[in-house]
Structures are given as C-alpha cells and as structure tokens.
Enzyme design. Sequence first.
Site, PDB file in Angstrom:
ATOM      1  N   ARG A  93      22.059  35.140   9.572  1.00 36.20           N
ATOM      2  CA  ARG A  93      23.204  35.546   8.740  1.00 36.20           C
ATOM      3  C   ARG A  93      23.641  36.960   9.085  1.00 36.20           C
ATOM      4  NH1 ARG A  93      21.133  36.704   2.625  1.00 36.20           N
ATOM      5  NH2 ARG A  93      18.949  37.158   3.043  1.00 36.20           N
ATOM      6  N   LYS A 116      24.590  41.893   7.572  1.00 40.26           N
ATOM      7  CA  LYS A 116      23.891  40.904   6.771  1.00 40.26           C
ATOM      8  C   LYS A 116      24.971  40.176   5.972  1.00 40.26           C
ATOM      9  CE  LYS A 116      19.787  40.631   3.798  1.00 40.26           C
ATOM     10  NZ  LYS A 116      18.701  41.427   3.204  1.00 40.26           N
ATOM     11  N   GLY A 129      24.565  31.532   5.940  1.00 39.88           N
ATOM     12  CA  GLY A 129      24.932  32.743   6.674  1.00 39.88           C
ATOM     13  C   GLY A 129      25.499  33.845   5.796  1.00 39.88           C
ATOM     14  N   ARG A 182      24.606  47.685   8.131  1.00 35.95           N
ATOM     15  CA  ARG A 182      23.547  48.704   8.139  1.00 35.95           C
ATOM     16  C   ARG A 182      23.724  49.606   9.347  1.00 35.95           C
ATOM     17  NH1 ARG A 182      19.321  43.920   8.260  1.00 35.95           N
ATOM     18  NH2 ARG A 182      18.970  43.613   6.041  1.00 35.95           N
ATOM     19  N   ASP A 261       8.980  39.724  11.557  1.00 35.29           N
ATOM     20  CA  ASP A 261      10.397  39.823  11.946  1.00 35.29           C
ATOM     21  C   ASP A 261      11.125  40.905  11.161  1.00 35.29           C
ATOM     22  OD1 ASP A 261       9.841  37.828   9.857  1.00 35.29           O
ATOM     23  OD2 ASP A 261      12.008  37.674   9.700  1.00 35.29           O
ATOM     24  N   ASN A 262      10.441  41.500  10.195  1.00 32.52           N
ATOM     25  CA  ASN A 262      11.059  42.575   9.423  1.00 32.52           C
ATOM     26  C   ASN A 262      10.497  43.945   9.786  1.00 32.52           C
ATOM     27  OD1 ASN A 262      12.846  40.959   8.052  1.00 32.52           O
ATOM     28  ND2 ASN A 262      11.564  40.711   6.245  1.00 32.52           N
ATOM     29  N   ASP A 271      15.798  45.831   5.831  1.00 37.05           N
ATOM     30  CA  ASP A 271      15.851  44.470   5.304  1.00 37.05           C
ATOM     31  C   ASP A 271      15.219  44.389   3.913  1.00 37.05           C
ATOM     32  OD1 ASP A 271      16.752  41.956   5.341  1.00 37.05           O
ATOM     33  OD2 ASP A 271      15.342  41.156   6.795  1.00 37.05           O
TER      34      ASP A 271
HETATM   35  P1  AMP Z   1      14.768  37.473   5.732  1.00 39.67           P
HETATM   36  O1  AMP Z   1      13.801  36.920   4.757  1.00 39.67           O
HETATM   37  O2  AMP Z   1      16.049  38.007   5.134  1.00 39.67           O
HETATM   38  O3  AMP Z   1      14.154  38.463   6.662  1.00 39.67           O
HETATM   39  O4  AMP Z   1      15.265  36.215   6.604  1.00 39.67           O
HETATM   40  C1  AMP Z   1      14.383  35.358   7.256  1.00 39.67           C
HETATM   41  C2  AMP Z   1      15.162  34.424   8.146  1.00 39.67           C
HETATM   42  O5  AMP Z   1      15.998  33.557   7.377  1.00 39.67           O
HETATM   43  C3  AMP Z   1      16.060  35.092   9.150  1.00 39.67           C
HETATM   44  O6  AMP Z   1      16.034  34.330  10.330  1.00 39.67           O
HETATM   45  C4  AMP Z   1      17.401  35.042   8.473  1.00 39.67           C
HETATM   46  O7  AMP Z   1      18.467  35.131   9.391  1.00 39.67           O
HETATM   47  C5  AMP Z   1      17.345  33.677   7.795  1.00 39.67           C
HETATM   48  N1  AMP Z   1      18.216  33.604   6.619  1.00 39.67           N
HETATM   49  C6  AMP Z   1      17.996  34.138   5.407  1.00 39.67           C
HETATM   50  N2  AMP Z   1      18.990  33.847   4.548  1.00 39.67           N
HETATM   51  C7  AMP Z   1      19.895  33.093   5.240  1.00 39.67           C
HETATM   52  C8  AMP Z   1      21.153  32.471   4.923  1.00 39.67           C
HETATM   53  N3  AMP Z   1      21.705  32.574   3.709  1.00 39.67           N
HETATM   54  N4  AMP Z   1      21.771  31.779   5.906  1.00 39.67           N
HETATM   55  C9  AMP Z   1      21.243  31.667   7.122  1.00 39.67           C
HETATM   56  N5  AMP Z   1      20.067  32.221   7.489  1.00 39.67           N
HETATM   57  C10 AMP Z   1      19.400  32.924   6.569  1.00 39.67           C
HETATM   58 MG    MG Z   2      14.686  39.764   7.933  1.00 39.81          MG
END
Ligand code: AMP
Ligand code: MG
Length: 477
Positions: A93, A116, A129, A182, A261-262, A271
Amino acid sequence: MPVTDRYRPDPRHADLDDRFYDRVEAARFPQHTLRFRNDRAAARVGLDGLSDDEWITHFGRFEPLPDNLPQPLALRYHGHQFRSYNPDLGDGRGFLFAQVREDGAPDGRLLDLGTKGSGTTPWSRSGDGRLTLKGGVRELLATELLQALGVATSRTFSLIETGEKLWRGDEPSPTRSSVLVRLQHSHIRIGSFQRQAFLRDADALAALMDHVIGLHMPDLAAIDDRLDRTAAFVQRVAENCARTVAQWMAAGFVHGVLNTDNILVTGESFDYGPWRFLPTHDPEFTAAYFDHGGLYAYGRQPDTLMWNLTRLAETLLPLSNRDRLIPALETFPPAFSLALGEAVTRRLGVQPTTPEDDDALVLALFEAMGRTQIPFERPFFDWYGGPASEFRALERSPHAALYAGEPFARFRDLIAGRRPRDGVDLDHPYFADPEPCTLLIDEVEALWAPIASADDWSPLHAKVAAIRRMGEALGNG
Ligand code: AMP
Ligand code: MG
C-alpha cells in the site's frame, strides 16, 4: 519552478535493477483535502516553497518531482512477522516516490519520500492498498512526539484526506481514507535482504549490501575483503538499531510491530501502527491488540532487535561466514547499553560520564519508576538538568513526596553529582507548565474524536504545536 534551490534530487534507488522493485501507479482518489503539511521537514529538502495546490499535485496525485523518479517504485521485501517467515510481503500500500539530499548539500544524507495508502501494487494480496485517516493521524502524532523526544524517526511529511470509505476490523467502519508521505532515512529493511536470500540470489544480496554501504556507510566501502565488509555492515546495522531501540526505551515508547520488514538498515524508526507510549514504567506493557503473547512488549524490544539482527546475519551468510558474523552480532548488547546511557542522560538533560556510572543512573531511575509507578514522563520533566532542578522536583512537583522517598534515594544520590548538558535552558516556559507533554492512548482518542464527529482539526493542530514547543525546550526542534 515550485522547488527551491535547496531541492537536490538524487533518485539512487533506480541504480538497482528490477529484482528489487516494481514500477507502479498511484491510485486516483475522488478527493484531496490537505490535512497536514510538514513545512519544517520540507525546508530540510527544499520543498517548502510549494503552494498547497502544487503540494497536492505531488503528494496526493504523485506527479513526479523534477529530475526525480519518473514513476513510483513498490519495493520488494519479505520478513519475519511475529517470528514466522512471510514471503508474501512487499510494498502493498505504499511506494518509493522520490529521493532527495538533506539540507540541499550534495553530501547531505540521502532521504526518501515514501507513501502509505497510495493504492494497490503487485504486493497488495487481498488488501485495498489504502490507509485510514485515523491511521494517518496516529502516525503523524507518533512521529512528532518521537522527534521532540530526540528519537531517530521518520517524519510525517504530508497527510491528505482522499474521500473514500474504508472497511477495517479495528475501526468503526466505514471509516475515512488518507494518503500519507514519509520523509525517512532509507526504505531498505532487513526484510529486503531476506527476500534475496530466500530466492538464493547471492549476487542480488551483494548488490543490495554494496548499494546501502555506498549510500549510508561510505567508510565501509574501503574494506576490500567481502567477508570482512559484510561483517562490518552487520555491525553497523547493529549499532544503528541499538541507538534507536535505546532511544525508544528512554522515551517510554512501544513500537508494537517489530517485524523484520519494519526495521531499516539505517536504524531509523518508522511504520507506526498500534504504537503506544507507556503510562508508567512496565516491561510487560504491550501495544498491539493482536500481540497476544506480548512478543513486542516494551521490555522485550532490545531482545527483539537482537533477534532481528540475527536474521540479517544469517541472510548474509552467503557473503561471509559465522566466524566473522557472530562477533559482529555480539556488538549489539554493549552498543545498546552504551546508547541507553546516552539516551537517558540526554532525556534528563545531564552530561554523560563513564558508561558504568551512566548504567547505574539508568538502573536507579528505571527501578524507582517501576517501584513507584510514577507517570513515565514525570521524572524526565521534573529532574531536567539534574541538580539545577532539585527545587522543581523536591518542592514544586506534585510527585515531590515520591522523589523524597526510599525508592528514589539512589537516583537522588546519583543525579546530585551531574552537571547539566550544554544548551539546557530551564528558563524555557515549558518547564513552568504544570504537566509534561505526553501522548497516552486516551489523549490520542480524544484528539481523534472531534475530527470524527465534527471534522474539527483544531485540537490536533494545537497538540502538534504543543509537542513542537516541548521539542524546542528539549533542544530537539
Ligand atoms: P505493516 O504491518 O503495515 O508493516 O504491513 C505488512 C504488510 O502488509 C506489508 O506488505 C504491507 O504492504 C501490507 N499491507 C498492510 N495493509 C495493507 C492494505 N490495506 N492493502 C494492501 N497491503 C497492505
Ligand atoms: Mg511495514
């Protein structure tokens, strides 16, 4: 030309090939209402001269900035989420929109403008997304307070409401949508390396490491031997992460989702989802409602970073060996202790002394805070500058009786011998306030409520101003 002469584009991610990213397009949103533009951050990269319309053109519609990336790049990565390996990650996203040099200097740090909530990508899986407006507001608040407390953090550069209705399990739905930009020191994560190792592409691993070294650790580029260079790289990432996690501990901050990944190779914190600041010192305090085992609790954050760094080292085994990588990893615990002494003395506004004495001060303070359950921010506010604040702490503070008591005895002894840091200014009006500036969950909700019910943004803007005033008082403007 809307940009100033301090704008210095340098889209270096394009040096990497398409094993590392996908070219994507931003979503077309039905509405663009500018909710927050960070002119302080924009001034650092020469983008403060944009009109609001130009701002929306670039940070809401994502028309390329001059001489920057011609098209956004969704970055590819994997990661361990709550210790399980997930190869189905990547920018789902968000994307990298532009790269710019800080302070308009050719040798300024390379900073990334990333998004984001900017739409779906090949990595969205079943996701939409999108980012909720409340999620954007929460990230804004976290970044502002962390910056004011001296934590190395991404900046919230822009927040634009986008006029869609989103459905989320953790917010009353439908809920409002937004796109956030960001400004941050790199977007390359531990998970970016994990993906290449998973695909057994040693050439890509080496290319990514040398890319990061060239951009962010140029002193390591001179190490010709790749086995040694890789170990030095791991050690540098470990030092970077040690500094940031120490700053979180001193700030009473719980990130909430410390998946690999963070975690950026520069160590900069970013994040912000279910983050919390601690009400009182509590190692077990957990931020994310879905973190049932408390894996990422406040007190576990340093160990978690060590675990994550171990994954980075494993990933780099094809470029080095255990004999070199293990000692590199083992630099993390002492680097963390040292950084914690630095971060806590900085927050107390006193000069650091020896690592042993600083450790003792940290221990005495955190022990007293744990035993008394005094509000977390209070001792840093009341004792700022050390002995120079003795009267404020022992006579003026509503917690004076606690400070006079036995749990704080050792801390009182240790701080008595400290000198204030250079630049400490107790005459700043902030220190005459009845309460320190904090941001506990109830206040976050109270700032959101008038936006949700009446589209009233004034309490939020007032809070950002109050946070910045504290940052100025603490020398973290
Ligand atoms: P995060 O927990 O924000 O670090 O996200 C973990 C993963 O989930 C990453 O690959 C993000 O791109 C994906 N992700 C989180 N929320 C969404 C969303 N609403 N649509 C698509 N991908 C998402
Ligand atoms: Mg993340």
